[in-house]
Design a protein around this motif. Structure first.
Motif, mmCIF file in Angstrom:
data_model
loop_
_atom_site.group_PDB
_atom_site.id
_atom_site.type_symbol
_atom_site.label_atom_id
_atom_site.label_comp_id
_atom_site.label_asym_id
_atom_site.label_seq_id
_atom_site.Cartn_x
_atom_site.Cartn_y
_atom_site.Cartn_z
ATOM 1 N N PHE A 85 7.196 -16.821 20.263
ATOM 2 C CA PHE A 85 8.466 -16.214 19.859
ATOM 3 C C PHE A 85 9.503 -17.299 19.580
ATOM 4 C CE2 PHE A 85 12.630 -14.202 20.794
ATOM 5 C CZ PHE A 85 12.626 -13.283 19.756
ATOM 6 N N GLU A 86 9.550 -18.302 20.439
ATOM 7 C CA GLU A 86 10.487 -19.409 20.222
ATOM 8 C C GLU A 86 10.187 -20.084 18.885
ATOM 9 O OE1 GLU A 86 11.599 -23.615 22.353
ATOM 10 O OE2 GLU A 86 11.279 -21.881 23.646
ATOM 11 N N THR A 87 8.915 -20.287 18.592
ATOM 12 C CA THR A 87 8.514 -20.891 17.320
ATOM 13 C C THR A 87 8.938 -20.016 16.150
ATOM 14 O OG1 THR A 87 6.637 -21.938 18.422
ATOM 15 C CG2 THR A 87 6.539 -21.769 16.014
ATOM 16 N N ARG A 88 8.787 -18.711 16.297
ATOM 17 C CA ARG A 88 9.172 -17.793 15.231
ATOM 18 C C ARG A 88 10.686 -17.783 15.030
ATOM 19 N NH1 ARG A 88 5.433 -12.627 16.649
ATOM 20 N NH2 ARG A 88 5.620 -12.051 14.467
ATOM 21 N N VAL A 89 11.447 -17.850 16.102
ATOM 22 C CA VAL A 89 12.907 -17.917 15.983
ATOM 23 C C VAL A 89 13.297 -19.236 15.303
ATOM 24 C CG1 VAL A 89 15.101 -18.067 17.255
ATOM 25 C CG2 VAL A 89 13.377 -16.373 17.914
ATOM 26 N N MET A 90 12.592 -20.307 15.640
ATOM 27 C CA MET A 90 12.863 -21.598 15.000
ATOM 28 C C MET A 90 12.624 -21.514 13.493
ATOM 29 S SD MET A 90 11.339 -24.297 17.793
ATOM 30 C CE MET A 90 11.661 -25.743 16.807
ATOM 31 N N THR A 91 11.585 -20.800 13.085
ATOM 32 C CA THR A 91 11.282 -20.642 11.657
ATOM 33 C C THR A 91 12.399 -19.887 10.955
ATOM 34 O OG1 THR A 91 8.916 -20.691 12.131
ATOM 35 C CG2 THR A 91 9.586 -19.738 10.010
ATOM 36 N N VAL A 92 12.904 -18.829 11.585
ATOM 37 C CA VAL A 92 14.019 -18.076 11.002
ATOM 38 C C VAL A 92 15.249 -18.982 10.899
ATOM 39 C CG1 VAL A 92 15.657 -16.172 11.373
ATOM 40 C CG2 VAL A 92 13.213 -15.813 11.775
ATOM 41 N N ALA A 93 15.553 -19.695 11.963
ATOM 42 C CA ALA A 93 16.718 -20.586 11.959
ATOM 43 C C ALA A 93 16.565 -21.646 10.871
ATOM 44 C CB ALA A 93 16.884 -21.235 13.327
ATOM 45 N N PHE A 122 17.324 -20.167 7.367
ATOM 46 C CA PHE A 122 18.709 -19.827 7.067
ATOM 47 C C PHE A 122 19.708 -20.968 7.289
ATOM 48 C CE2 PHE A 122 16.836 -15.631 7.525
ATOM 49 C CZ PHE A 122 17.398 -14.980 6.446
ATOM 50 N N LEU A 123 19.374 -21.940 8.104
ATOM 51 C CA LEU A 123 20.380 -22.928 8.477
ATOM 52 C C LEU A 123 20.102 -24.353 8.024
ATOM 53 C CD1 LEU A 123 20.821 -21.784 12.182
ATOM 54 C CD2 LEU A 123 22.156 -21.052 10.213
ATOM 55 N N ILE A 124 18.878 -24.792 8.145
ATOM 56 C CA ILE A 124 18.576 -26.208 7.997
ATOM 57 C C ILE A 124 18.856 -26.763 6.606
ATOM 58 C CG2 ILE A 124 16.611 -27.811 7.881
ATOM 59 C CD1 ILE A 124 17.835 -27.596 10.595
ATOM 60 N N GLN A 125 18.482 -26.071 5.552
ATOM 61 C CA GLN A 125 18.675 -26.631 4.216
ATOM 62 C C GLN A 125 20.137 -26.992 3.970
ATOM 63 O OE1 GLN A 125 16.257 -27.647 2.039
ATOM 64 N NE2 GLN A 125 18.051 -28.650 1.187
ATOM 65 N N ASN A 126 21.039 -26.147 4.420
ATOM 66 C CA ASN A 126 22.460 -26.447 4.227
ATOM 67 C C ASN A 126 22.882 -27.658 5.061
ATOM 68 O OD1 ASN A 126 24.986 -25.952 3.028
ATOM 69 N ND2 ASN A 126 25.679 -24.989 4.908
#
Length: 187
Positions: free
Chosen positions: A116-124, A127-131
């Motif tokens: 689940f932590e890995t999946r939340v990291m993928t969502v984050a 949505f966030l990292i590229q910016n």
């Protein structure tokens, strides 16, 4: 009318089974949870459990999948300009976690499934990292490492925030995460 009643009953059954699993995950890892325990807490018989799920892992996996899909849907409804995107998206992610605090806290604690932590990291990351990378002009060959560092640190900040009963607002935590992501530990 009969179908509506069945759907309501099915939703209720799944809800109490999920609630039972969440209650158990607060005190023990998923590997120690039994169908019998879930059914006792939910006041549902085992055959009813098996008509919905294969085992506790299947129940957990479906719960996690629902949260991740819901999180993606929630975050997809926002469209910010580049300048405001990272802070606002971080804040929206934290608002979502705040709205689902009990289940998120349980699934992200030491008894939860690390997937689940890995999946939340993928969502984050989506949505966030590229910016963050665009703002800080990181080289492409360093992107993966910086991304893992920033998201892992952010997840741990979120876990700490959950463990501290969300003692600060989503906006305050978003400011902390974005400041660290954009400036490191500089004042």
């Amino acid at each position: 009318m009969v179908n509506e009643k069945l759907d309501r009953r099915k939703k209720y059954t799944r809800m109490v089974l999920k609630d039972g699993l969440i209650a158990l995950l607060k005190t023990k890892p998923i590997s120690a949870v039994t169908v019998k325990e879930i059914c006792e807490l939910a006041d549902i018989n085992r055959s009813t459990f098996y008509s919905h799920y294969k085992d506790p892992f299947d129940l957990l996996d479906q719960m996690e999948e629902e949260i991740i899909e819901d999180m993606n849907t929630y975050l997809n409804q926002y469209n910010f300009t580049k300048e405001e995107e990272s802070l606002k998206m971080t804040e929206r992610l934290l608002e979502y976690i705040f709205s689902k605090r009990e289940i998120c806290h349980t699934l992200l604690n030491e008894n939860g499934d690390s997937s689940f932590e890995t999946r939340v990291m993928t969502v984050a990351q989506k949505f966030l990292i590229q910016n963050w990378m665009d703002i800080n002009a990181f080289q492409t060959n360093r992107y993966e490492y910086v991304s893992v560092f920033v998201i892992s640190g952010s997840i741990h900040i979120i876990k700490h925030w959950l463990a501290n009963n969300m003692d600060q607002t989503p906006k305050e935590i978003a400011l902390i995460i974005n400041h660290i992501a954009n400036n490191g530990l500089k004042g």
